[in-house]
Design an enzyme around this catalytic site. Structure first.
Site, PDB file in Angstrom:
ATOM      1  N   SER A  56       0.847  -1.200   0.000  1.00 22.32           N
ATOM      2  CA  SER A  56       0.000   0.000   0.000  1.00 22.32           C
ATOM      3  C   SER A  56       0.884   1.252   0.000  1.00 22.32           C
ATOM      4  CB  SER A  56      -0.936  -0.042   1.210  1.00 22.32           C
ATOM      5  OG  SER A  56      -1.907   0.963   1.160  1.00 22.32           O
TER       6      SER A  56
ATOM      7  N   HIS B  42      -8.110  -5.020  -0.305  1.00 25.19           N
ATOM      8  CA  HIS B  42      -6.804  -4.399  -0.113  1.00 25.19           C
ATOM      9  C   HIS B  42      -6.043  -4.993   1.070  1.00 25.19           C
ATOM     10  CE1 HIS B  42      -3.750  -1.372  -0.551  1.00 25.19           C
ATOM     11  NE2 HIS B  42      -3.977  -0.869   0.647  1.00 25.19           N
TER      12      HIS B  42
ATOM     13  N   ASP C 238      -8.881  -6.222  -4.788  1.00 26.27           N
ATOM     14  CA  ASP C 238      -8.441  -4.937  -4.232  1.00 26.27           C
ATOM     15  C   ASP C 238      -8.935  -3.826  -5.154  1.00 26.27           C
ATOM     16  OD1 ASP C 238      -7.171  -2.713  -3.234  1.00 26.27           O
ATOM     17  OD2 ASP C 238      -5.153  -3.559  -3.276  1.00 26.27           O
TER      18      ASP C 238
END
Length: 376
Positions: A151, A350, A317
């Site tokens: 991320s 995610h 995601d």
């Protein structure tokens, strides 16, 4: 696979000012970090782990003074784990502006003698990487075997490959993107508005008032957490399950299991995350865009890269979708860089980069096995 066990955070103070992209600078700052494993004789086995939004330097192991203090990537880092601390010297660092020990909004501003609060300068991914390089220098590491992150941590890994191309051999960027989409920026803005409109925010100087804008933080975290999960994951976990046997017909009570879960996540976040830090880190996410300095040409931006790349995305995601990773793959291939890409079918959204997906961990294990062979 064993746990690292008990670990101890360390501190490194820097007297030389850190110039920031905004034009400001951060003087006399401290970084908190942890290390796991042993640095080998030629300092060639060091791996830097970059943290995401709500995480810190505490990547693995547990702390002596805190219950339930397992590191946020403990399932990945440790003896016999994919990032094996019996082979690698692993470094986790808390970035400036955070609230977990490094200099940030809660720290004393030397110019005023009071906490920085809203006066803490805006920081960017590039600023964090510059700070990390100074720590790596202080630890005696000339070149990292790898930089890895998921991320926002993946954005830092990418930035390392562009700002310091000779200082790392491998970049492992997981569930990340070359920049935020308009929708992602919008989610961050709603979260920030929830915080700054809390009556306890006091323009960011709430420390002086002895309060915390918990209501705003709760809502900000609830918004963020929705984006970390896939629709399938939420459906499987909660569906339309209700707290009671029958509805209360109330607009205020918790009626659905989903609501209960989000409120729990919001309450937990409000107890340990600083509101000013949340504002700073979400803004750093917004600003990251290496192609900006190249008229939007991502391929031109990655012409500077020299290391090998491993990119990973997850099919569900939707915040950092596989399409965004493919943009990075194309830019790297345009420059004939050495890149491997894995798109893993996973239901978790995610948050998959933090979880125990067997294929994902097998991929990273193979990646680090190959990196370890370079040390021999």
């Amino acid at each position: 696979m064993r746990s690292i066990g008990r670990v101890q955070p360390q501190q490194q103070r820097f007297g030389q000012p850190l110039p920031l992209r905004s034009g400001a600078s951060l003087a006399d700052y401290t970084l908190v970090y942890e290390t796991y494993g042993t640095l080998n004789a030629d300092a060639s086995n060091a791996v830097l782990v970059c943290h995401a939004l709500n995480a810190s330097h505490h990547v693995a192991g547990v702390h002596d003074d805190a219950e339930r203090s397992v590191g946020w990537w403990d399932n990945l880092v440790g003896p016999g784990k994919p990032l094996d601390t019996e082979r690698f010297f692993v470094i986790g660092v808390n970035n400036p502006g955070s609230c977990f020990g490094s200099t940030g909004p809660m720290s004393t501003n030397p110019a005023t003698g009071r906490p920085y609060g809203a006066d803490f300068p805006v920081v960017t991914v590039e600023d964090w990487v510059d700070a990390q390089v100074r720590l790596i220098d202080a630890l005696g590491v000339g070149q990292l075997a790898a930089v890895i992150g998921g991320s926002l941590g993946g954005m830092q890994a990418l930035s390392w490959s562009l700002r310091y191309p000779q200082r790392l051999r491998h970049c492992i960027a997981v569930a990340t993107a070359p920049n935020l989409s308009a929708q992602n920026i919008a989610f961050n803005e709603v979260a920030r508005r929830a915080i700054v409109t809390d009556p306890d925010f006091h323009g960011g100087h709430y420390y002086a008032h002895g309060v915390v804008p918990k209501r705003g933080l709760r809502v900000a975290r609830m918004i963020g957490h929705i984006t970390y999960l896939s629709d399938d994951a939420m459906e499987a976990k909660f569906g339309r399950g209700m707290k009671g046997a029958t509805p209360n017909y109330s607009t205020q009570d918790i009626e659905f299991e989903t609501e209960s879960y989000l409120r729990y996540q919001g309450d937990k976040c409000s107890e340990y995350v600083d509101a000013n830090t949340y504002l700073l880190i979400t803004r750093a996410l917004d600003y990251f865009d290496p192609a900006r300095d190249f008229d939007g040409d991502l391929s031109a931006a990655f012409a500077a890269a020299r290391c090998q790349f491993q990119l990973v995305s997850f099919t569900t995601d939707w915040r950092f979708s596989p399409e965004r990773s493919r943009e990075l793959v194309k830019a790297l291939l345009d420059n004939r860089r050495d890149v491997s890409y894995a798109e893993i079918e996973a239901p978790h959204g995610h948050d998959a980069f933090l979880l125990d997906d067997a294929r994902y961990h097998a991929l990273l294990r193979a990646c680090f096995d190959n990196i370890a062979k370079e040390q021999k």
